[in-house]
Enzyme design. Structure first.
Site, mmCIF file in Angstrom:
data_model
loop_
_atom_site.group_PDB
_atom_site.id
_atom_site.type_symbol
_atom_site.label_atom_id
_atom_site.label_comp_id
_atom_site.label_asym_id
_atom_site.label_seq_id
_atom_site.Cartn_x
_atom_site.Cartn_y
_atom_site.Cartn_z
ATOM 1 N N HIS A 1 -2.229 4.913 3.606
ATOM 2 C CA HIS A 1 -1.377 5.022 2.423
ATOM 3 C C HIS A 1 -0.459 3.807 2.406
ATOM 4 O O HIS A 1 0.137 3.466 3.433
ATOM 5 C CB HIS A 1 -0.557 6.314 2.463
ATOM 6 C CG HIS A 1 0.021 6.666 1.127
ATOM 7 N ND1 HIS A 1 1.061 5.969 0.568
ATOM 8 C CD2 HIS A 1 -0.324 7.614 0.227
ATOM 9 C CE1 HIS A 1 1.344 6.490 -0.626
ATOM 10 N NE2 HIS A 1 0.507 7.487 -0.856
ATOM 11 N N HIS B 1 -3.685 7.797 6.635
ATOM 12 C CA HIS B 1 -3.400 8.868 5.668
ATOM 13 C C HIS B 1 -4.558 9.845 5.500
ATOM 14 O O HIS B 1 -4.348 11.051 5.482
ATOM 15 C CB HIS B 1 -3.073 8.204 4.333
ATOM 16 C CG HIS B 1 -2.678 9.139 3.239
ATOM 17 N ND1 HIS B 1 -1.598 9.989 3.338
ATOM 18 C CD2 HIS B 1 -3.209 9.359 2.000
ATOM 19 C CE1 HIS B 1 -1.484 10.686 2.212
ATOM 20 N NE2 HIS B 1 -2.464 10.344 1.394
ATOM 21 N N ARG C 1 -5.851 1.996 -3.875
ATOM 22 C CA ARG C 1 -4.962 2.183 -2.726
ATOM 23 C C ARG C 1 -5.214 1.187 -1.606
ATOM 24 O O ARG C 1 -4.274 0.702 -0.979
ATOM 25 C CB ARG C 1 -5.147 3.610 -2.221
ATOM 26 C CG ARG C 1 -4.075 4.086 -1.335
ATOM 27 C CD ARG C 1 -4.220 5.554 -1.066
ATOM 28 N NE ARG C 1 -3.504 6.339 -2.055
ATOM 29 C CZ ARG C 1 -3.413 7.668 -2.021
ATOM 30 N NH1 ARG C 1 -4.000 8.338 -1.071
ATOM 31 N NH2 ARG C 1 -2.732 8.317 -2.928
ATOM 32 N N GLU D 1 -1.666 8.481 -11.549
ATOM 33 C CA GLU D 1 -1.685 7.818 -10.245
ATOM 34 C C GLU D 1 -2.680 6.680 -10.272
ATOM 35 O O GLU D 1 -3.496 6.570 -11.211
ATOM 36 C CB GLU D 1 -2.009 8.820 -9.121
ATOM 37 C CG GLU D 1 -0.785 9.640 -8.705
ATOM 38 C CD GLU D 1 -1.038 10.599 -7.557
ATOM 39 O OE1 GLU D 1 -2.174 10.636 -7.041
ATOM 40 O OE2 GLU D 1 -0.101 11.311 -7.175
ATOM 41 N N ARG E 1 -11.041 6.960 -1.060
ATOM 42 C CA ARG E 1 -10.754 8.153 -1.869
ATOM 43 C C ARG E 1 -9.820 7.829 -3.025
ATOM 44 O O ARG E 1 -8.813 7.130 -2.862
ATOM 45 C CB ARG E 1 -10.095 9.213 -0.989
ATOM 46 C CG ARG E 1 -9.721 10.482 -1.717
ATOM 47 C CD ARG E 1 -9.089 11.464 -0.746
ATOM 48 N NE ARG E 1 -7.863 10.920 -0.210
ATOM 49 C CZ ARG E 1 -6.652 11.198 -0.674
ATOM 50 N NH1 ARG E 1 -6.511 12.039 -1.675
ATOM 51 N NH2 ARG E 1 -5.588 10.669 -0.117
HETATM 52 C C1 SIN Z 1 0.551 10.563 -2.605
HETATM 53 O O1 SIN Z 1 1.299 11.416 -3.062
HETATM 54 O O2 SIN Z 1 0.722 9.366 -2.767
HETATM 55 C C2 SIN Z 1 -0.630 11.011 -1.811
HETATM 56 C C3 SIN Z 1 -1.595 11.675 -2.665
HETATM 57 C C4 SIN Z 1 -2.968 11.546 -2.108
HETATM 58 O O3 SIN Z 1 -3.149 10.992 -1.042
HETATM 59 O O4 SIN Z 1 -3.895 11.981 -2.784
#
Ligand code: SIN
Length: 547
Positions: free
Chosen positions: A249, A355, A296, A133, A390
């Site tokens: 998000h 989010h 993010r 990620e 985060r």
């Molecule tokens: C996501 O699946 O994009 C969210 C995961 C997260 O916020 O840690």
């Protein structure tokens, strides 16, 4: 109802029972997401009362988490590397010692859960599959049920909690306030659907009540994420920190009505999905060297700018779906099907949505807050891990590590004798469902338009004025005449208090850092490389002097 006076416990047979019952426990846990469930299990053999306002167990945002749990289990990975990525994402405000603790203990604690049967996705060789990620320098995201990680994990935990003899579960139980005696926690005043008001007398409370996403128009959080835990702690006088840092998000499904919106997990971009503008062109490579895998907040602002200018943005899943995307991401496949979109054919419209809250009730490494008898864990807590931003998939790990640490500390420190506090008074409840909902929507619109991804001083000052006006309207509402007004009335009070604390914190922080972006203060400032701690006992800090 006589004279419009609210009878909290009025029975269907017309006889008012005692307006307030008392029940006792060693420890009350508020919240039934990952942190609440993990802690409740760990607190055996103490007598635990678990209060959750949701109709079922589990509740909260954990259930909805698609992305997984970041944990450095890979052969090439280390706790040090995970901690370094966490610190980098936090934009100068993450406590490196806490990040190191999270990454190191995360490995041990998750390994133990895996040995006990935690249902993680595994490859043909039986090894846990680890995904990628944004802003992680290694493959370290553990999933369960593909993109149904939260749902799978909390269901597994909830089954264990249901079987735990030491836990007394109360669903539909809205925690109205902490009851304090001589500056220490003496219990929780809660309103139970169908049972009315209950004073849960106890010497120790764990707040695990989750986040605040419902304070905005669009959020990935469920309907229960109305900042209750923060408000309870604030009214009791606890220290709160980093309230201005709210993570949006980047890729929620666009075009949804207000409220909870479906999430298109970041793991899709980790697996190669691209973002496209209205002309079908990728724009992230020009925004950041990591393109779609940039931090993010960077991705969210790049999308948010375009959406605010009226340009659509799409997540292109076509290549992924031509391979095995629909199998790897069954939750996303279901979301798209429900929206009438075939991702194999059409890019999916996306927009940012509230989010995760990096801020929260200040805790030490054992979940202890500034109040005697109050611990906190999960999203409601501010451990120092997340700083200003985060790192993806760190929240479930934080919930596991710090809920267990808090539980271990409570096992040692929670008093054995019950506090001798007098029964609290049943609070006055005001408003009707319709007026309470109207005020909640008005507050939500203020936060969405003035306290979103990008802010400025004038907008924040206007938000403060408008929220104060709503507070005055709420204070003039007539007494409630129906028990179904209790939860919305409590949630409105919580929403208004926490919204204003966030606005004050955002106004005071005259810089841009991590998830807090101000057009009138576009750069980070050395003077603000510090946490902002607020409480309702002292005024918020004044704006710092210019450097
Ligand atoms: C996501 O699946 O994009 C969210 C995961 C997260 O916020 O840690």
């Amino acid at each position: 109802m006589d004279g419009g006076v609210f009878r909290p416990d009025w029975n269907s047979n017309g006889h008012p029972p005692a307006p307030l019952r008392e029940e006792q426990a060693d420890i009350v846990v508020i919240g039934s997401g990952m942190a609440g469930l993990v802690a409740a299990l760990r607190l055996a053999p103490r007598r635990v009362t678990l209060l959750t306002k949701t109709p079922d167990l589990p509740g909260g945002s954990s259930h909805w988490a698609q992305g997984g749990i970041a944990v450095a289990l890979g052969a090439e990975d280390t706790a040090g590397s995970h901690a370094a990525d966490t610190v980098a994402a936090g934009a100068g405000l993450t406590d490196p010692a806490v990040a190191e603790l999270l990454a190191r203990e995360g490995i041990a604690r998750l390994s133990r859960w895996l040995a006990q049967g935690l249902p993680a996705d595994r490859g043909g060789d039986g090894a846990v599959v680890l995904g990628r990620e944004a802003a992680h320098s290694a493959q370290r995201i553990l999933h369960a049920g593909g993109d149904a990680t939260g749902r799978t994990l909390v269901a597994w935990l909830a089954d264990r909690v249901r079987q735990a003899a030491h836990v007394d579960i109360h669903t539909g139980a809205f925690a109205w306030d902490l009851v304090m005696q001589n500056d220490r926690v003496a219990g929780v005043l809660a309103h139970h659907a169908g049972r009315g008001w209950v004073f849960h007398r106890c010497g120790a409370v764990l707040l695990a009540s989750g986040g605040i996403g419902q304070l905005w128009r669009h959020t990935t959080n469920p309907v229960e994420a109305t900042a209750d835990g923060l408000a309870l702690a604030a009214r009791a006088g606890a220290d709160l920190a980093d309230l201005e840092f709210v993570q949006f998000h980047p890729t929620a499904l666009a075009g949804s009505t207000a409220g909870q919106v479906p999430l298109l997990t970041e793991a899709l971009r980790g697996a190669g999905a691209h973002l496209l503008d209205g002309d079908g062109l990728r724009f992230m490579p020009a925004e950041h060297p990591l393109a779609e895998l940039a931090p993010r907040d960077v991705v969210a602002r790049a999308i948010g700018r375009r959406v605010a200018a009226g340009q659509p943005v799409f997540l292109d899943l076509r290549a992924l779906w031509a391979a095995d995307g629909a199998v790897r991401f069954p939750t996303v496949a279901g979301i798209c099907a429900a929206a009438g979109i075939d991702p194999a054919v059409s890019p999916v419209p996306v927009a940012p949505a509230a989010h995760y809250h990096m801020g929260g009730v200040v805790t030490d490494q054992d979940g202890r807050t500034s109040l005697c008898g109050l611990w906190a864990a999960g999203e409601v807590a501010c451990t120092g891990v997340h700083g200003a931003n985060r790192l993806a998939s760190n929240s479930l790990l934080e919930a596991v590590v710090f809920a267990e640490r808090a539980a271990d500390d409570m096992l040692v420190r929670a008093p054995l004798a019950l506090p001798a506090a007098p029964l609290p008074a049943v609070p006055p409840v005001t408003g009707t469902r319709a007026t309470l909902d109207e005020l909640a929507v008005a507050a939500r619109e203020i936060m969405a338009t003035r306290v979103g991804l990008v802010r400025d001083g004038a907008g924040l000052a206007a938000a403060r004025t408008e929220l104060l006006r709503l507070e005055r309207r709420a204070a003039r509402l007539p007494a409630a005449t129906a028990a179904d007004a209790v939860r919305p009335a409590g949630e409105l009070a919580n929403r208004l208090l926490v919204s204003r604390l966030i606005v004050e914190a955002a106004l005071a922080r005259t810089e841009s850092r991590g998830a807090h972006t101000r057009t009138d203060w576009p750069a980070a400032r050395a003077v603000w490389r510090r946490r902002q701690i607020v409480n309702t006992r002292t005024p918020l800090p004044a704006t710092v002097a210019a450097e």
